[in-house]
Design an enzyme around this catalytic site. Structure first.
Site, short mmCIF file in Angstrom:
data_model
loop_
_atom_site.label_atom_id
_atom_site.label_comp_id
_atom_site.label_asym_id
_atom_site.label_seq_id
_atom_site.Cartn_x
_atom_site.Cartn_y
_atom_site.Cartn_z
N GLU A 175 -1.98 -4.01 -5.05
CA GLU A 175 -1.49 -2.85 -4.29
C GLU A 175 0.00 -2.60 -4.51
OE1 GLU A 175 -2.02 -3.02 -0.02
OE2 GLU A 175 -1.28 -0.98 0.23
N LYS A 217 -5.19 -0.67 -5.76
CA LYS A 217 -5.01 0.08 -4.50
C LYS A 217 -3.68 0.82 -4.56
CE LYS A 217 -4.72 -0.64 0.50
NZ LYS A 217 -5.41 -1.24 1.63
P1 13P Z 1 -2.69 2.39 5.35
O1 13P Z 1 -3.98 3.04 4.92
O2 13P Z 1 -2.42 2.53 6.81
O3 13P Z 1 -1.55 2.79 4.47
O4 13P Z 1 -2.89 0.84 5.17
C1 13P Z 1 -3.46 0.39 4.01
C2 13P Z 1 -2.93 -0.94 3.66
O5 13P Z 1 -3.67 -1.88 3.52
C3 13P Z 1 -1.48 -1.09 3.47
O6 13P Z 1 -1.22 -2.32 2.87
#
Ligand code: 13P
Length: 336
Positions: A175, A217
């Site tokens: 991510e 992600k």
């Molecule tokens: P949000 O969808 O609230 O951005 O959170 C996703 C997430 O896992 C952030 O690390």
């Protein structure tokens, strides 16, 4: 098909996506206090198990990302939380980074930490039932940032994390979140996000990661929160697809977007258009925290005993996100 690829597909296929319920205790405390609920291990569990036992978990949620506290908790009905998630046909996952800290020599930027005892912690999480993990890097956009140093050092950490996770038989979620904060344009977001993701894959390949056993992600391509211009949802989808096409190797099975501060409606509408316009082989779905939980949390806080009402709201959001991931969402369905 490798085992890792199978896990990734189980999480992402058939109109399913990921529920990100891995807020740290500090973040969850902020969210709970904002709706006047005292944050304790018990209240955090009570809200989360209300979501995990909702009906639409089965049809819409392929994976749940947990926080360390939650993966070790037992529900009110006496079930271990990972077992509860498995019972709904979903895969338990775990956030394993230990947070974003100031980056030495570029103090306004962040480096995500958590590598030191990671191999040991992963083994414990595997034994508790986790089959996938999450590590989040964050990047700011302004005229100086993200710096080469932040782009490189976070990509390196994400690759080292991914190698250890795959070694332990789990699927890493990678991510790299380029934040919405600021007044930059969507075109700048496109350039910076592409640079960040490309560097991640350069490092992931160097570290010999099995790309078929990984989930990306990313953020969607949006105007900065304070930008005067706002591109249309259709343009968000085209720019997001352009960015991913130029940056993500074709072996990656799927992409699960974060919501990043978008409203529940925006996050559903943008994902729906991305899915409809998807001209790649990647599965496109959601890995939402706030955009799945916000309304449910508001409802729950009004009467924490009224589990049915909270589940009704969560079921609807999960269904809307699932439809959006298949390009079948509409505003009419949203208001039904
Ligand atoms: P949000 O969808 O609230 O951005 O959170 C996703 C997430 O896992 C952030 O690390």
């Amino acid at each position: 098909m490798s085992d890792l690829n199978k896990i990734a597909l189980k999480i992402l296929s058939n109109g399913k996506g990921i529920l990100a319920a891995d807020e740290s205790n500090a973040t969850m405390t902020k969210r709970l206090e904002a709706v006047n609920i005292n944050s304790t291990p018990e209240s955090r569990l009570a809200f989360r198990e209300t979501l995990f036992s909702s009906e639409n978990m089965k049809e819409c949620i392929g994976g749940v990302i947990l926080y360390d506290e939650t993966i070790n908790q037992v529900s009110n009905s006496g079930q271990k939380i990972p077992e509860m998630i498995l019972a709904s046909g979903s895969v338990p996952g775990i956030k394993v980074d230990t947070g974003a800290k100031n980056l030495a020599n570029s103090f306004e930027e962040k480096i995500t930490e958590g590598l030191d005892d990671l191999r040991y912690r992963l083994k414990k999480y595997y034994e508790l039932g986790a089959r996938f993990t999450k590590w989040r890097a964050v990047y700011n956009i302004n005229n100086k940032y993200p710096s080469k140093l932040a782009v490189h050092s976070n990509a390196h950490a994400l690759a080292r994390y991914s190698a250890l996770v795959q070694e332990c038989g789990m699927v890493p979620i990678v991510e790299p979140e380029v934040l919405m904060d600021g007044d930059h344009s969507a075109d700048i977001c496109l350039i910076k996000t592409s640079e960040v993701i490309q560097k991640c894959f350069e490092e992931l390949i160097l570290h010999k990661i099995d790309l078929k056993g990984l989930i990306l992600k990313p953020n969607m391509i949006l105007d900065g929160k304070n930008s005067k211009n706002k591109i249309s949802n259709e343009e968000v989808s085209f720019k997001t697809l352009e960015c991913l096409k130029r940056s993500v190797p074709s072996e990656v099975p799927g992409i699960a977007f974060l919501s990043g501060g978008q409203s529940e409606l925006e996050a559903a509408e943008n994902l729906n258009l991305i899915s409809q316009n998807n001209n790649t082989n990647f599965i496109m779905t959601f890995s939402y925290g706030r955009a799945l939980q916000q309304s449910a949390l508001k409802t729950w806080s009004k009467d924490i005993k009224n589990i049915k009402e909270t589940q009704k709201i969560f079921n609807h959001r999960a269904k809307m996100c699932s439809l959006a991931s298949q390009g079948k969402w509409s505003k009419e369905l949203e208001s039904k």
